[in-house]
Enzyme design. Structure first.
Site, PDB file in Angstrom:
ATOM      1  CG  HIS A 178      -2.054   0.905   1.210  1.00  0.00           C
ATOM      2  ND1 HIS A 178      -2.133   1.979   0.370  1.00  0.00           N
ATOM      3  CD2 HIS A 178      -3.212   0.896   1.927  1.00  0.00           C
ATOM      4  CE1 HIS A 178      -3.289   2.607   0.572  1.00  0.00           C
ATOM      5  NE2 HIS A 178      -3.961   1.972   1.507  1.00  0.00           N
ATOM      6  CG  ASN A 238      -5.960   9.253   5.397  1.00  0.00           C
ATOM      7  OD1 ASN A 238      -6.778   9.470   6.288  1.00  0.00           O
ATOM      8  ND2 ASN A 238      -5.921   8.109   4.721  1.00  0.00           N
TER       9      ASN A 238
HETATM   10  C1  LIG Z   1     -14.974   1.557   2.797  1.00  0.00           C
HETATM   11  C2  LIG Z   1     -13.711   1.769   2.014  1.00  0.00           C
HETATM   12  C3  LIG Z   1     -12.530   1.213   2.483  1.00  0.00           C
HETATM   13  C4  LIG Z   1     -11.337   1.347   1.756  1.00  0.00           C
HETATM   14  N1  LIG Z   1     -10.202   0.732   2.216  1.00  0.00           N
HETATM   15  C5  LIG Z   1      -9.069   0.754   1.476  1.00  0.00           C
HETATM   16  C6  LIG Z   1      -7.910   0.016   1.870  1.00  0.00           C
HETATM   17  O1  LIG Z   1      -7.886  -0.698   2.887  1.00  0.00           O
HETATM   18  N2  LIG Z   1      -6.810   0.106   1.073  1.00  0.00           N
HETATM   19  C7  LIG Z   1      -6.786   0.871  -0.065  1.00  0.00           C
HETATM   20  O2  LIG Z   1      -5.776   0.920  -0.764  1.00  0.00           O
HETATM   21  N3  LIG Z   1      -7.894   1.557  -0.475  1.00  0.00           N
HETATM   22  C8  LIG Z   1      -9.021   1.503   0.241  1.00  0.00           C
HETATM   23  N4  LIG Z   1     -10.153   2.156  -0.206  1.00  0.00           N
HETATM   24  C9  LIG Z   1     -10.156   2.772  -1.547  1.00  0.00           C
HETATM   25  C10 LIG Z   1     -10.725   1.775  -2.575  1.00  0.00           C
HETATM   26  O3  LIG Z   1      -9.859   0.673  -2.755  1.00  0.00           O
HETATM   27  C11 LIG Z   1     -10.939   2.442  -3.972  1.00  0.00           C
HETATM   28  O4  LIG Z   1      -9.712   2.906  -4.467  1.00  0.00           O
HETATM   29  C12 LIG Z   1     -11.933   3.577  -3.905  1.00  0.00           C
HETATM   30  O5  LIG Z   1     -13.094   3.198  -3.194  1.00  0.00           O
HETATM   31  C13 LIG Z   1     -12.350   4.046  -5.287  1.00  0.00           C
HETATM   32  O6  LIG Z   1     -12.920   2.943  -6.012  1.00  0.00           O
HETATM   33  P1  LIG Z   1     -14.528   2.783  -6.197  1.00  0.00           P
HETATM   34  O7  LIG Z   1     -14.986   4.079  -6.815  1.00  0.00           O
HETATM   35  O8  LIG Z   1     -14.687   1.614  -7.123  1.00  0.00           O
HETATM   36  O9  LIG Z   1     -15.122   2.581  -4.853  1.00  0.00           O
HETATM   37  C14 LIG Z   1     -11.337   2.071   0.543  1.00  0.00           C
HETATM   38  C15 LIG Z   1     -12.539   2.649   0.081  1.00  0.00           C
HETATM   39  C16 LIG Z   1     -13.706   2.493   0.786  1.00  0.00           C
HETATM   40  C17 LIG Z   1     -14.982   3.074   0.233  1.00  0.00           C
END
Ligand SMILES: Cc1cc2nc3c(=O)[nH]c(=O)nc-3n(C[C@H](O)[C@H](O)[C@H](O)COP(=O)(O)O)c2cc1C
Length: 374
Positions: A178, A238
């Protein structure tokens, strides 16, 4: 119709049957005490596994120092390794593949998570703006972290290597580092959070050093073709952000390109808030298009994709696979729904973080919906 999404893809030694990847998603539902993956967690991942599909696990803290949110399942104790083993078994029993996301939050932690209540560590003693998540699920302002002593950086790299070895023991198919969303590795990469004057700060080469050393250490355990790296060049999650992302990430990606990784995973700037809000920035650059020329390996891209835009991105050659986050939360059988052009369940944001089965394992699959209708 969706011929690109449903064509096979090799990621390192893994032959994927389709390109609908589950993005890493923190859900804060590990069992307590000990932040141990539970049977419920195994059920959730098992529901989302498909034959030849790739899942990237939620971020898994590499150590207690690396933890920043309550109930996030770690990969640093024997009990956690055992808990993850049930998760990987559940995915493998459906013919799926699963990579573990190695996570260290750096300054996005709080002393309540830390051994002996110490301050979190970071490249420099600069507090993030915003609110930390304490061990008791409270939101409080971030503390000013302690700058990690240069003598401890080799220990930090050993911790990543040990976590990577633990992931192997737990039966994963690979690991993703990550390097996105404002956490430790990105704190080192970006100038605003890294004001060190030693060989880990200052120039772009120096700021990239930690990431490259972690990749090297983890690749020794797994072989580089089973290692992926996630980056968010235009992210603002963040309290992150780089003034000249093209210059920094152009360098980072060119350096990574020499290491023959399994894949690079980029988050698109239109989802710069990392899924934390319903933002869909318009008229922003495409990370996939910008950085693809610097990357000769496999490229996974995430961020506000829908089935049609995912197919279009693949058809245009911008990426090799698409990771879906929020849609995978709400649709345990997302690849099948996309393949059939079926309606997608909407997601329920209040149950994203923490809690039990509600909003986690109770979203219906197409088969469940059909049974309910009969
Ligand atoms: C509830 C939640 C938890 C997430 N946890 C992580 C994580 O643990 N690690 C990470 O790299 N990104 C995390 N993300 C980001 C997602 O992997 C992704 O990049 C982001 O939601 C955009 O994709 P989407 O539009 O398909 O949701 C998180 C996003 C959400 C909504």
């Amino acid at each position: 119709m969706l011929t690109n999404l449903f064509s096979p893809l090799a990621i390192g030694p893994h032959e994927l049957a389709h390109r609908v990847v589950m993005a890493p998603l923190t859900r804060m539902r590990a069992s307590q005490p000990g932040n141990i993956p539970s049977a419920l967690n195994a059920e959730y991942y098992g529901q989302r596994a498909t034959k030849g599909g790739l899942i990237i696990s939620e971020g898994s803290p590499v150590s207690l120092v690396g933890q920043g949110m309550p109930a996030t399942p770690g990969i640093h104790t024997p009990e956690q390794i055992e808990g993850w083993q049930a998760v990987t078994d559940a995915v493998h029993s459906k013919g799926g593949k699963i990579f573990l996301q190695l996570w260290h939050v750096g300054r996005i932690s709080h002393s309540s998570h830390q051994p002996d209540g110490a301050l979190p560590i970071a490249p420099s003693a600069i507090a993030a703006r915003g609110q930390a998540f304490t061990a008791s699920f409270e939101r409080v302002p971030f503390e000013t972290p302690q700058a990690i002593d240069i003598d401890l950086i080799s220990l930090l790299i050993d911790i990543y290597a040990q976590a990577a070895a633990n992931a192997k023991q737990a039966g994963f198919d690979g690991v993703e580092i990550h390097g996105a969303n404002g956490y430790l590795i990105e704190q080192f990469l970006q100038a605003r959070t890294n004001q060190r004057t030693d060989q880990y700060g200052g120039s772009i080469e120096n700021r990239t050093r930690l990431l490259l050393e972690v990749v090297e250490a983890v690749s020794k355990i797994w072989g580089s073709e089973r290692v992926g790296v996630r980056l968010s060049p235009f992210g603002i999650a963040n309290d992150s952000g780089e003034d000249d992302p093209l210059r920094l990430y152009g360098h980072v990606i060119r350096e990574l390109n020499r290491l023959h990784l399994g894949y690079l995973h980029l988050i698109e700037p239109r989802a710069s808030g990392a899924g934390q809000a319903e933002v869909d920035h318009k008229n922003v650059p495409s990370a996939a298009e910008l950085f693809r020329p610097a990357w000769s390996g496999k490229l996974i891209v995430a961020g506000n994709f829908r089935p049609d835009t995912a197919e279009a991105a693949l058809a245009a050659g911008h990426a090799d696979a698409i990771a879906f986050g929020r849609l995978f939360i709400a649709n345990p059988d997302l690849p099948e729904r996309i393949r059939r052009g079926a309606a997608l369940n909407p997601y329920h944001r209040p149950t994203f973080y923490g809690g039990g089965a509600e909003g986690y394992t109770d979203y219906p699959s197409l088969d469940d919906a059909m049974e309910a209708a009969e």
